[in-house]
Write a protein that holds these residues in place. Structure first.
Motif, PDB file in Angstrom:
ATOM      1  N   GLU A 350       0.866  -1.183   0.000  1.00 49.20           N
ATOM      2  CA  GLU A 350       0.000   0.000   0.000  1.00 49.20           C
ATOM      3  C   GLU A 350       0.903   1.232   0.000  1.00 49.20           C
ATOM      4  O   GLU A 350       1.514   1.586   1.017  1.00 49.20           O
ATOM      5  N   CYS A 351       1.050   1.872  -1.161  1.00 52.80           N
ATOM      6  CA  CYS A 351       1.976   2.990  -1.299  1.00 52.80           C
ATOM      7  C   CYS A 351       1.612   3.826  -2.523  1.00 52.80           C
ATOM      8  O   CYS A 351       0.771   3.430  -3.332  1.00 52.80           O
ATOM      9  N   ARG A 352       2.268   4.973  -2.652  1.00 53.58           N
ATOM     10  CA  ARG A 352       2.124   5.779  -3.856  1.00 53.58           C
ATOM     11  C   ARG A 352       2.702   5.028  -5.052  1.00 53.58           C
ATOM     12  O   ARG A 352       3.724   4.357  -4.923  1.00 53.58           O
ATOM     13  N   LYS A 353       2.054   5.177  -6.185  1.00 52.29           N
ATOM     14  CA  LYS A 353       2.546   4.559  -7.414  1.00 52.29           C
ATOM     15  C   LYS A 353       2.421   5.599  -8.531  1.00 52.29           C
ATOM     16  O   LYS A 353       1.668   5.426  -9.481  1.00 52.29           O
ATOM     17  N   ASP A 354       3.153   6.704  -8.348  1.00 47.53           N
ATOM     18  CA  ASP A 354       3.047   7.840  -9.264  1.00 47.53           C
ATOM     19  C   ASP A 354       4.438   8.335  -9.650  1.00 47.53           C
ATOM     20  O   ASP A 354       5.445   7.889  -9.078  1.00 47.53           O
ATOM     21  N   PRO A 355       4.539   9.278 -10.603  1.00 46.98           N
ATOM     22  CA  PRO A 355       5.853   9.750 -11.063  1.00 46.98           C
ATOM     23  C   PRO A 355       6.722  10.350  -9.960  1.00 46.98           C
ATOM     24  O   PRO A 355       7.954  10.337 -10.059  1.00 46.98           O
ATOM     25  N   GLU A 360      12.519   6.132  -6.733  1.00 42.91           N
ATOM     26  CA  GLU A 360      12.720   5.256  -5.587  1.00 42.91           C
ATOM     27  C   GLU A 360      12.298   3.815  -5.896  1.00 42.91           C
ATOM     28  O   GLU A 360      12.201   2.987  -4.988  1.00 42.91           O
ATOM     29  N   ILE A 361      12.061   3.518  -7.154  1.00 41.20           N
ATOM     30  CA  ILE A 361      11.652   2.175  -7.578  1.00 41.20           C
ATOM     31  C   ILE A 361      12.679   1.148  -7.103  1.00 41.20           C
ATOM     32  O   ILE A 361      13.895   1.407  -7.095  1.00 41.20           O
ATOM     33  N   PRO A 362      12.237  -0.026  -6.656  1.00 45.30           N
ATOM     34  CA  PRO A 362      13.172  -1.043  -6.173  1.00 45.30           C
ATOM     35  C   PRO A 362      14.303  -1.357  -7.148  1.00 45.30           C
ATOM     36  O   PRO A 362      15.438  -1.618  -6.724  1.00 45.30           O
ATOM     37  N   GLY A 363      14.027  -1.318  -8.451  1.00 45.67           N
ATOM     38  CA  GLY A 363      15.051  -1.634  -9.445  1.00 45.67           C
ATOM     39  C   GLY A 363      16.212  -0.664  -9.474  1.00 45.67           C
ATOM     40  O   GLY A 363      17.253  -0.941 -10.080  1.00 45.67           O
ATOM     41  N   ALA A 364      16.063   0.499  -8.819  1.00 44.26           N
ATOM     42  CA  ALA A 364      17.149   1.485  -8.770  1.00 44.26           C
ATOM     43  C   ALA A 364      18.146   1.169  -7.661  1.00 44.26           C
ATOM     44  O   ALA A 364      19.161   1.849  -7.525  1.00 44.26           O
ATOM     45  N   TYR A 365      17.841   0.134  -6.875  1.00 47.47           N
ATOM     46  CA  TYR A 365      18.699  -0.248  -5.753  1.00 47.47           C
ATOM     47  C   TYR A 365      19.365  -1.602  -5.985  1.00 47.47           C
ATOM     48  O   TYR A 365      18.877  -2.426  -6.756  1.00 47.47           O
ATOM     49  N   LYS A 366      20.461  -1.822  -5.296  1.00 47.08           N
ATOM     50  CA  LYS A 366      21.157  -3.106  -5.386  1.00 47.08           C
ATOM     51  C   LYS A 366      20.314  -4.188  -4.724  1.00 47.08           C
ATOM     52  O   LYS A 366      19.542  -3.900  -3.804  1.00 47.08           O
ATOM     53  N   PRO A 367      20.450  -5.438  -5.154  1.00 44.26           N
ATOM     54  CA  PRO A 367      19.697  -6.534  -4.529  1.00 44.26           C
ATOM     55  C   PRO A 367      20.088  -6.676  -3.061  1.00 44.26           C
ATOM     56  O   PRO A 367      21.248  -6.924  -2.745  1.00 44.26           O
ATOM     57  N   ILE A 368      19.134  -6.522  -2.174  1.00 49.69           N
ATOM     58  CA  ILE A 368      19.430  -6.524  -0.743  1.00 49.69           C
ATOM     59  C   ILE A 368      19.957  -7.881  -0.264  1.00 49.69           C
ATOM     60  O   ILE A 368      20.803  -7.948   0.640  1.00 49.69           O
ATOM     61  N   VAL A 382      18.394 -10.849  12.866  1.00 53.21           N
ATOM     62  CA  VAL A 382      17.467 -11.081  13.966  1.00 53.21           C
ATOM     63  C   VAL A 382      16.051 -11.245  13.436  1.00 53.21           C
ATOM     64  O   VAL A 382      15.282 -12.074  13.912  1.00 53.21           O
ATOM     65  N   ALA A 383      15.699 -10.420  12.437  1.00 52.31           N
ATOM     66  CA  ALA A 383      14.364 -10.504  11.837  1.00 52.31           C
ATOM     67  C   ALA A 383      14.432 -10.045  10.388  1.00 52.31           C
ATOM     68  O   ALA A 383      15.175  -9.121  10.053  1.00 52.31           O
ATOM     69  N   THR A 384      13.659 -10.721   9.537  1.00 55.59           N
ATOM     70  CA  THR A 384      13.544 -10.348   8.126  1.00 55.59           C
ATOM     71  C   THR A 384      12.147  -9.765   7.915  1.00 55.59           C
ATOM     72  O   THR A 384      11.149 -10.402   8.236  1.00 55.59           O
ATOM     73  N   LEU A 385      12.101  -8.537   7.392  1.00 53.99           N
ATOM     74  CA  LEU A 385      10.836  -7.819   7.280  1.00 53.99           C
ATOM     75  C   LEU A 385      10.461  -7.581   5.828  1.00 53.99           C
ATOM     76  O   LEU A 385      11.322  -7.452   4.968  1.00 53.99           O
ATOM     77  N   LYS A 386       9.169  -7.466   5.559  1.00 52.55           N
ATOM     78  CA  LYS A 386       8.645  -7.097   4.242  1.00 52.55           C
ATOM     79  C   LYS A 386       7.519  -6.096   4.455  1.00 52.55           C
ATOM     80  O   LYS A 386       6.597  -6.349   5.227  1.00 52.55           O
ATOM     81  N   GLN A 387       7.606  -4.942   3.793  1.00 51.50           N
ATOM     82  CA  GLN A 387       6.606  -3.896   4.029  1.00 51.50           C
ATOM     83  C   GLN A 387       5.256  -4.226   3.390  1.00 51.50           C
ATOM     84  O   GLN A 387       5.196  -4.870   2.356  1.00 51.50           O
ATOM     85  N   VAL A 388       4.199  -3.760   4.066  1.00 51.52           N
ATOM     86  CA  VAL A 388       2.852  -3.850   3.508  1.00 51.52           C
ATOM     87  C   VAL A 388       2.261  -2.457   3.331  1.00 51.52           C
ATOM     88  O   VAL A 388       1.279  -2.273   2.603  1.00 51.52           O
ATOM     89  N   VAL A 389       2.851  -1.457   4.012  1.00 52.90           N
ATOM     90  CA  VAL A 389       2.514  -0.051   3.817  1.00 52.90           C
ATOM     91  C   VAL A 389       3.839   0.713   3.692  1.00 52.90           C
ATOM     92  O   VAL A 389       4.773   0.462   4.455  1.00 52.90           O
ATOM     93  N   CYS A 390       3.915   1.624   2.729  1.00 41.39           N
ATOM     94  CA  CYS A 390       5.123   2.457   2.594  1.00 41.39           C
ATOM     95  C   CYS A 390       4.698   3.881   2.270  1.00 41.39           C
ATOM     96  O   CYS A 390       4.002   4.117   1.279  1.00 41.39           O
ATOM     97  N   VAL A 391       5.119   4.827   3.101  1.00 40.56           N
ATOM     98  CA  VAL A 391       4.901   6.250   2.860  1.00 40.56           C
ATOM     99  C   VAL A 391       6.266   6.871   2.571  1.00 40.56           C
ATOM    100  O   VAL A 391       7.171   6.817   3.399  1.00 40.56           O
ATOM    101  N   LYS A 392       6.416   7.453   1.378  1.00 42.65           N
ATOM    102  CA  LYS A 392       7.677   8.076   0.992  1.00 42.65           C
ATOM    103  C   LYS A 392       7.652   9.575   1.263  1.00 42.65           C
ATOM    104  O   LYS A 392       6.605  10.213   1.226  1.00 42.65           O
ATOM    105  N   GLY A 393       8.843  10.118   1.496  1.00 36.86           N
ATOM    106  CA  GLY A 393       8.956  11.556   1.726  1.00 36.86           C
ATOM    107  C   GLY A 393       8.789  12.341   0.437  1.00 36.86           C
ATOM    108  O   GLY A 393       8.836  11.805  -0.644  1.00 36.86           O
TER     109      GLY A 393
END
Length: 393
Positions: A350-355, A360-368, A382-393
């Motif tokens: 659940e996040c913005r999907k606009d220009p 900040e698209i995941p493909g612009a980052y190195k494979p974590i 200790v813990a592996t997390l996956k977001q379900v909500v993301c609010v970008k600045g």
């Protein structure tokens, strides 16, 4: 993985935990830093290393009796905060959009600030020292007060995440806002002016430095510590608001007790002891990872993130990476990807999907996962997390 010694001759060796060859510009930047006479023992490069200003992002530089303001950077104290809640995934069902909307309504993002000053901000005792900061920021007190508890822009974010046991985590990334930026710029300019007056033959003007024992060093160190405290408190204020939002939707506003809390810088400097000597350690895009230190290593807005515990590896100056690290610049990302790519790469979030967030698209980052594999000797997960909500600045 164990480090590799980068094969070039400098005053101090360069040790790299990245499994890729450095580009020509990255090599030049690493050489420039490692050639400075006050650099202690060696420079350590983390797995997410990439180009920065003056020094590489993802580098750890220990110095004797000197410090480089531009190596710390302009977002002093930028870092991460995470809280493990007692909530589970089933409690989030049907509530993600409303949670996101409330976050966006209650926590200012981008250039925005709070309309009024939060009580927790006015109670922060460090504000009594504002008048002692650099004269170049004396007119920013009101703005700094109102920006406390705001996210900022760029790669800063707020996320609701789930771990592999479906436990809910709250996570955010932010720094010292405009006041930290302005303080850094004031001191960087002073360092550059001093270098010109002294006719220092620096390999890069952004490596202008202050020498311990001088008024300029003392002033920068004072302001640096203040801004780092501001950044940490900023994350605390936001996290408290964030928790209240989630509690409102999941348990009707009833206060809950976190199971684990982590708040760590990844753009900062501190005085530490390494190899038996007291040095100034600058972590530019790196997290402290002493034995048992908790840290946070995020991926991107569509990738996994990790809560880690340090192993205290001496050669890394007890450090680890601060994230996945950018694979391409923001400009290049906007040209390389489309909105359809963004929608696909953030599926299920659940996040913005606009220009406005395409850079900040995941493909612009190195494979974590690759970044994490390269620092398995530095931290344990200790813990592996996956977001379900993301609010970008």
């Amino acid at each position: 993985m164990p480090y590799n010694k980068v094969p070039f001759q400098t005053q101090a060796p360069v040790l790299s935990w990245a499994n890729h060859d450095l580009g020509s510009n990255e090599i030049k930047m690493a050489k420039n830093v490692a050639s400075l006479p006050f650099v202690f023992k060696h420079v350590a490069l983390m797995p997410d290393v990439h180009l920065g200003k003056g020094a590489l992002v993802g580098s750890v530089v220990a110095t004797k009796d000197a410090i480089i303001p531009a190596a710390v950077g302009v977002d002093i104290g930028c870092g991460m905060c995470a809280v493990q809640t007692p909530f589970t995934a089933t409690q989030l069902e049907g509530k993600l959009k409303k949670i996101r909307q409330d976050i966006e309504a209650e926590i200012p993002t981008g250039f925005n600030q709070n309309k009024t000053v939060d009580k927790s901000v006015t109670n922060w005792q460090d504000w009594r020292s504002f008048k002692d900061l650099h004269k170049g920021v004396q007119d920013l007190e009101t703005k700094a007060m109102r920006q406390m508890g705001s996210l900022g822009g760029g790669n800063h974010f707020i996320e609701v995440c789930l771990d592999t046991k479906d436990q809910v985590w709250l996570m955010l990334h932010s720094g010292s806002r405009n006041i930290g930026n302005k303080l850094a710029q004031c001191h960087i300019n002073t360092a550059k002016q001093l270098a010109k007056l002294a006719d220092n033959a620096l390999p890069d003007p952004d490596l202008a430095y202050f020498v311990k024992g001088t008024p300029e060093f003392a002033a920068y160190w004072r302001d640096l510590q203040w801004a780092q405290h501001y950044a940490r408190t900023n994350r605390d204020v936001m996290m408290e608001r964030f928790r209240r939002i989630v509690e409102k939707h999941l348990v009707g506003g009833k206060p809950t007790k976190p199971l684990l809390q982590v708040n760590c810088h990844h753009n900062y400097a501190e005085q530490e002891v390494h190899f038996g000597e007291e040095v100034y350690v600058t972590r530019k895009g790196a997290v402290r990872a002493r034995q048992q230190d908790y840290g946070i290593i995020p991926g991107s807005m569509g990738a996994k993130s990790f809560i880690v515990k340090g192993k205290g590896v001496a050669d890394s100056y007890c450090s680890c990476s601060h994230g996945a690290g950018r694979l391409m610049s923001r400009t290049k990302a906007k040209k390389a990807f489309t909105l359809d790519d963004l929608v696909k790469q953030t599926a299920g979030v659940e996040c913005r999907k606009d220009p406005g967030v395409l850079d900040e698209i995941p493909g612009a980052y190195k494979p974590i996962d690759e970044v994490m594999a390269n620092q398995s000797d530095l931290v344990e997960v200790v813990a592996t997390l996956k977001q379900v909500v993301c609010v970008k600045g």
